[in-house]
Write a protein that holds these residues in place. Structure first.
Motif, PDB file in Angstrom:
ATOM      1  N   ALA A  11       0.837  -1.206   0.000  1.00 16.57           N
ATOM      2  CA  ALA A  11       0.000   0.000   0.000  1.00 16.57           C
ATOM      3  C   ALA A  11       0.871   1.254   0.000  1.00 16.57           C
ATOM      4  O   ALA A  11       0.567   2.236  -0.695  1.00 16.57           O
ATOM      5  CB  ALA A  11      -0.923  -0.014   1.213  1.00 16.57           C
ATOM      6  N   ALA A  12       1.953   1.240   0.789  1.00 18.29           N
ATOM      7  CA  ALA A  12       2.865   2.387   0.827  1.00 18.29           C
ATOM      8  C   ALA A  12       3.527   2.603  -0.530  1.00 18.29           C
ATOM      9  O   ALA A  12       3.676   3.742  -0.999  1.00 18.29           O
ATOM     10  CB  ALA A  12       3.919   2.183   1.910  1.00 18.29           C
ATOM     11  N   GLU A  13       3.916   1.513  -1.185  1.00 20.26           N
ATOM     12  CA  GLU A  13       4.528   1.631  -2.517  1.00 20.26           C
ATOM     13  C   GLU A  13       3.553   2.229  -3.522  1.00 20.26           C
ATOM     14  O   GLU A  13       3.934   3.073  -4.351  1.00 20.26           O
ATOM     15  CB  GLU A  13       4.999   0.252  -2.987  1.00 20.26           C
ATOM     16  CG  GLU A  13       6.207  -0.280  -2.228  1.00 20.26           C
ATOM     17  CD  GLU A  13       6.657  -1.622  -2.762  1.00 20.26           C
ATOM     18  OE1 GLU A  13       5.970  -2.170  -3.659  1.00 20.26           O
ATOM     19  OE2 GLU A  13       7.700  -2.124  -2.291  1.00 20.26           O
ATOM     20  N   GLU A  14       2.308   1.815  -3.469  1.00 16.41           N
ATOM     21  CA  GLU A  14       1.301   2.357  -4.389  1.00 16.41           C
ATOM     22  C   GLU A  14       1.110   3.857  -4.163  1.00 16.41           C
ATOM     23  O   GLU A  14       0.972   4.628  -5.123  1.00 16.41           O
ATOM     24  CB  GLU A  14      -0.025   1.617  -4.205  1.00 16.41           C
ATOM     25  CG  GLU A  14      -0.002   0.180  -4.705  1.00 16.41           C
ATOM     26  CD  GLU A  14      -1.314  -0.528  -4.465  1.00 16.41           C
ATOM     27  OE1 GLU A  14      -2.254   0.118  -3.960  1.00 16.41           O
ATOM     28  OE2 GLU A  14      -1.409  -1.737  -4.776  1.00 16.41           O
ATOM     29  N   ARG A  15       1.119   4.284  -2.902  1.00 13.91           N
ATOM     30  CA  ARG A  15       0.953   5.710  -2.609  1.00 13.91           C
ATOM     31  C   ARG A  15       2.158   6.510  -3.125  1.00 13.91           C
ATOM     32  O   ARG A  15       1.996   7.625  -3.641  1.00 13.91           O
ATOM     33  CB  ARG A  15       0.776   5.930  -1.099  1.00 13.91           C
ATOM     34  CG  ARG A  15      -0.499   5.337  -0.526  1.00 13.91           C
ATOM     35  CD  ARG A  15      -0.803   5.880   0.858  1.00 13.91           C
ATOM     36  NE  ARG A  15       0.261   5.590   1.819  1.00 13.91           N
ATOM     37  CZ  ARG A  15       0.319   4.508   2.576  1.00 13.91           C
ATOM     38  NH1 ARG A  15      -0.627   3.576   2.455  1.00 13.91           N
ATOM     39  NH2 ARG A  15       1.303   4.337   3.447  1.00 13.91           N
TER      40      ARG A  15
END
Length: 313
Positions: free
Chosen positions: A280-284
């Protein structure tokens, strides 16, 4: 800055310089003016430099390989550095040598073709001005509120800063040549022609030095801009349970950014929960900074001691 914008400015500069170089060589052949010879070699060097920039852009688009897992984006930096060497040696040093040679054996510009250098120089100024205008217009798409000096110093894509400096230097060089030729025609003293040539040489050496320093910094690996770092930080910490322990970034190429960070996440019961938080952090991050293509996040448990460890970005 997109590569297409840089290529447009490079092609415009190349087209202008090829035509200008031919006219300058003709003017030199007719008048034996050292300023015209120095300017002709200057245009040849600039043309070669623009070919190098286009070649570097093409080679940088090759797919990553096992030997180069992060791709070939830095090819553009390497070729820009070669440009600075060519400008220094072929342009600057040749002009200084020609100035010394003309000073040792000064001769006036005589004969029926005395007007040719003036016409060529004025025409070249118009062509170089058009090329510079194209580079300025393309630069303004991404320059924002930055001043021109700051833009040249902080730009991650080398093509536009190189073309801007080359075109600006070309216009100044043409003014120096026009001064030297005009004073030689008025006074009949060829020393003025040598003086104009020397000014061209000093100018080109100075521009080459600036380009070498800036491209060397890119080759060593520069971090993301402050604006991109803030966006990455905000993206990671958009989850209230996630905090940054330390963060490092590096440009793998003008449009490719490496992001490596140790982040604190809440205690999780399973590995799947940890993986979901990291993904999720990578997508953000990618949504906030699209050029962040290589992202490595290390999960950890937050502590004040770890958060206080200094780490360059």
């Amino acid at each position: 800055m997109s590569a297409s914008g840089g290529n447009k400015a490079v092609v415009a500069a190349l087209s202008a310089n090829l035509a200008i170089a031919a006219l300058k060589f003709i003017a030199f052949a007719l008048t034996r003016s050292s300023s015209m010879l120095a300017e002709a070699i200057h245009s040849v060097a600039d043309s070669g430099n623009q070919v190098l920039l286009l070649l570097g852009g093409k080679r940088s688009r090759r797919q990553a390989s096992p030997e180069h897992p992060f791709g070939y984006g830095r090819e553009r930096y390497i070729y820009a550095f070669i440009v600075s060497i060519v400008l220094f040696s072929v342009g600057g040093l040749f002009a200084l040598y020609e100035a010394y040679h003309k000073y040792q054996d000064p001769h006036p510009i005589e004969g029926q073709w005395w007007w040719v250098p003036l016409a060529v120089l004025v025409g070249a100024m118009i062509a170089e001005g058009s090329s510079l205008r194209t580079a300025v217009r393309e630069s303004n798409h991404t320059r924002g509120k930055q001043g021109w000096v700051q833009f040249v110093r902080t730009a991650k894509a080398p093509e536009l800063p190189v073309v801007l400096l080359e075109d600006f230097g070309a216009l100044l060089g043409l003014l120096f040549a026009l001064f030297g030729v005009s004073m030689t025609l008025v006074t009949g003293n060829g020393v003025w022609d040598a003086f104009g040539t020397a000014m061209i040489g000093i100018l080109l050496v100075a521009i080459a030095a600036v380009l070498a320093v800036e491209t060397k910094s890119l080759l060593l690996g520069e971090s993301a801009t402050q604006a991109d770092v803030r966006r990455i930080e905000e993206a990671i910490q958009a989850d209230p349970d996630t905090r940054i322990i330390h963060l490092k970034t590096m440009h793998l190429g003008p449009e490719e950014l490496l992001v490596a960070a140790k982040i604190a996440i809440p205690k999780c019961e399973t590995g799947q929960e940890i993986a979901d938080g990291i993904n999720a952090a990578e997508e953000r991050i990618r949504a906030a900074v699209p050029i962040a293509r290589s992202i490595y996040l290390e999960p950890d448990v937050f502590s004040a001691k770890k958060a206080g460890d200094p780490a360059p970005r």
